[in-house]
Scaffold this motif. Sequence first.
Motif, short mmCIF file in Angstrom:
data_model
loop_
_atom_site.label_atom_id
_atom_site.label_comp_id
_atom_site.label_asym_id
_atom_site.label_seq_id
_atom_site.Cartn_x
_atom_site.Cartn_y
_atom_site.Cartn_z
N LEU A 15 0.83 -1.21 0.00
CA LEU A 15 0.00 0.00 0.00
C LEU A 15 0.86 1.25 0.00
O LEU A 15 0.50 2.27 -0.61
CB LEU A 15 -0.94 0.00 1.22
CG LEU A 15 -2.10 -0.99 1.13
CD1 LEU A 15 -2.96 -0.95 2.39
CD2 LEU A 15 -2.97 -0.71 -0.10
N PHE A 221 -4.73 13.68 -0.73
CA PHE A 221 -5.73 12.69 -0.32
C PHE A 221 -5.16 11.27 -0.33
O PHE A 221 -5.52 10.44 0.50
CB PHE A 221 -6.95 12.74 -1.26
CG PHE A 221 -7.98 13.77 -0.88
CD1 PHE A 221 -8.28 14.02 0.45
CD2 PHE A 221 -8.66 14.48 -1.87
CE1 PHE A 221 -9.23 14.96 0.80
CE2 PHE A 221 -9.62 15.43 -1.52
CZ PHE A 221 -9.90 15.67 -0.18
N MET A 225 -5.36 8.88 2.84
CA MET A 225 -5.91 7.53 2.81
C MET A 225 -4.88 6.52 3.31
O MET A 225 -5.20 5.59 4.06
CB MET A 225 -6.36 7.20 1.38
CG MET A 225 -7.13 5.90 1.30
SD MET A 225 -7.85 5.62 -0.32
CE MET A 225 -8.36 3.91 -0.09
N LEU A 228 -4.81 6.71 7.03
CA LEU A 228 -6.00 6.11 7.65
C LEU A 228 -5.99 4.59 7.53
O LEU A 228 -6.25 3.88 8.51
CB LEU A 228 -7.27 6.67 7.00
CG LEU A 228 -7.61 8.14 7.33
CD1 LEU A 228 -8.79 8.60 6.48
CD2 LEU A 228 -7.92 8.30 8.81
N TRP A 229 -5.70 4.08 6.32
CA TRP A 229 -5.85 2.64 6.09
C TRP A 229 -4.63 1.84 6.55
O TRP A 229 -4.76 0.70 6.94
CB TRP A 229 -6.12 2.38 4.60
CG TRP A 229 -7.58 2.24 4.29
CD1 TRP A 229 -8.26 1.07 4.06
CD2 TRP A 229 -8.53 3.28 4.19
NE1 TRP A 229 -9.58 1.34 3.82
CE2 TRP A 229 -9.78 2.70 3.89
CE3 TRP A 229 -8.47 4.68 4.33
CZ2 TRP A 229 -10.94 3.43 3.74
CZ3 TRP A 229 -9.64 5.41 4.16
CH2 TRP A 229 -10.86 4.79 3.87
N ARG A 232 -3.71 3.95 10.82
CA ARG A 232 -4.78 3.94 11.81
C ARG A 232 -5.71 2.74 11.70
O ARG A 232 -6.46 2.45 12.61
CB ARG A 232 -5.61 5.23 11.70
CG ARG A 232 -4.84 6.46 12.07
CD ARG A 232 -5.45 7.27 13.21
NE ARG A 232 -6.80 6.94 13.60
CZ ARG A 232 -7.83 7.78 13.50
NH1 ARG A 232 -7.67 8.97 13.00
NH2 ARG A 232 -9.01 7.41 13.93
N ARG A 233 -5.70 2.09 10.54
CA ARG A 233 -6.64 0.99 10.24
C ARG A 233 -8.07 1.49 10.33
O ARG A 233 -8.52 2.18 9.45
CB ARG A 233 -6.41 -0.23 11.15
CG ARG A 233 -5.02 -0.75 11.12
CD ARG A 233 -4.64 -1.18 9.71
NE ARG A 233 -5.28 -2.42 9.32
CZ ARG A 233 -4.71 -3.59 9.35
NH1 ARG A 233 -3.46 -3.70 9.79
NH2 ARG A 233 -5.34 -4.67 8.94
#
Lengths: 240, 112
Positions: A15, A221, A225, A228-229, A232-233
């Motif tokens: 990712l 962005f 993302m 967050l992904w 932070r999951r």
Amino acid sequence: MTAGRSGPSARVVGLTLLAVLLSALCVVAGLWQGSRTLDIVEAERAAVAAPLPVVEAASVEGFPATSVGRPVTAEGEYSDAEQLLVAQRQLDGRAGEWVITPLVVNGTTVAVLRGWVDAPTSPALAVPAGPVRLAGALQPFEEFYAEQARRPDGRLVAVSREEIERAWGTPVLSLVLVLARQDPAVAPAPAPVPLTVQTADVPFPLQNAAYTLQWFVFAGFVWVMWWLWVVRRSPVEEPA
Amino acid sequence: MSGLSGALLRFRIMAWITGVLLAVMSVIFLPLKYGFGLTDEGILATIYALGWQAHGWLYVLYVATGLDISFRMRFSVVRTVAVLLAGTIPFASFFADHYVTRSVRARLAATT
């Protein structure tokens, strides 16, 4: 921590690489839109920098915004209507007056600001007879002192379209031609005056400029993302 | 769970505004411009410019609300990107809205 759990997982690595790739693509797209924005402005400026016959750049009825400051050429003859002087105009700190002379181009009267003279008795005020070719730039009329634009001695206070039309008894082109070169040249001639509006106004490609910014926002962005992904999951608490 | 409902409402508002604008621009104004060559009409030129400008910035908000709801729903990366890209394809945002709304309602029903 056990050895197997140390180091980032394949998902995190994948990712992260994806985020690097996608955000780089967004930045490249943004830079491309940015260079397009500049290219469009440059092309528009180049288009209005080329001289145009004066009656194509403006008419008696009006003018496009791109014609203000626009270089123009004019072929015609000075008419014998009254040459007007604009009082109290300096050139390089010297007191004097501006000379406004009517030029008839294909039946249209154009107010030509021929230049500056130091005194109302200057020999440069003599109006050239016969056909002339002018090169200059278009400028707007002055709109101040409209209620007292002509003095008792006949001088204008401002380059007022209304007063000039009243003096000449004819409608004039909606912009003033500020003379730069005249062919055939005369001597002595009024000294050319500098332009007040330097460059023609061209429309700014707002859409391309906005796309430029938006691509950079999307690059941001991507990393929001990623954070967050990957970091932070998910904030949704597990059902109790 | 009120945060989830609020996030859903924000996403749905943006999905509909962005979706309707994109549909109108692509179904009516794209054919007018490129199919019928109506480019010089003053009012149409203004609509083209304003419409695409507006869609650009509204899509930024759509992505923000889409990221928010997808994160709260623990959507996978692929699902999330699909929801976000739906705002750029005519009519796709209506399907995204339908899918997200159904998922959120199922989640809310399961937890109450």
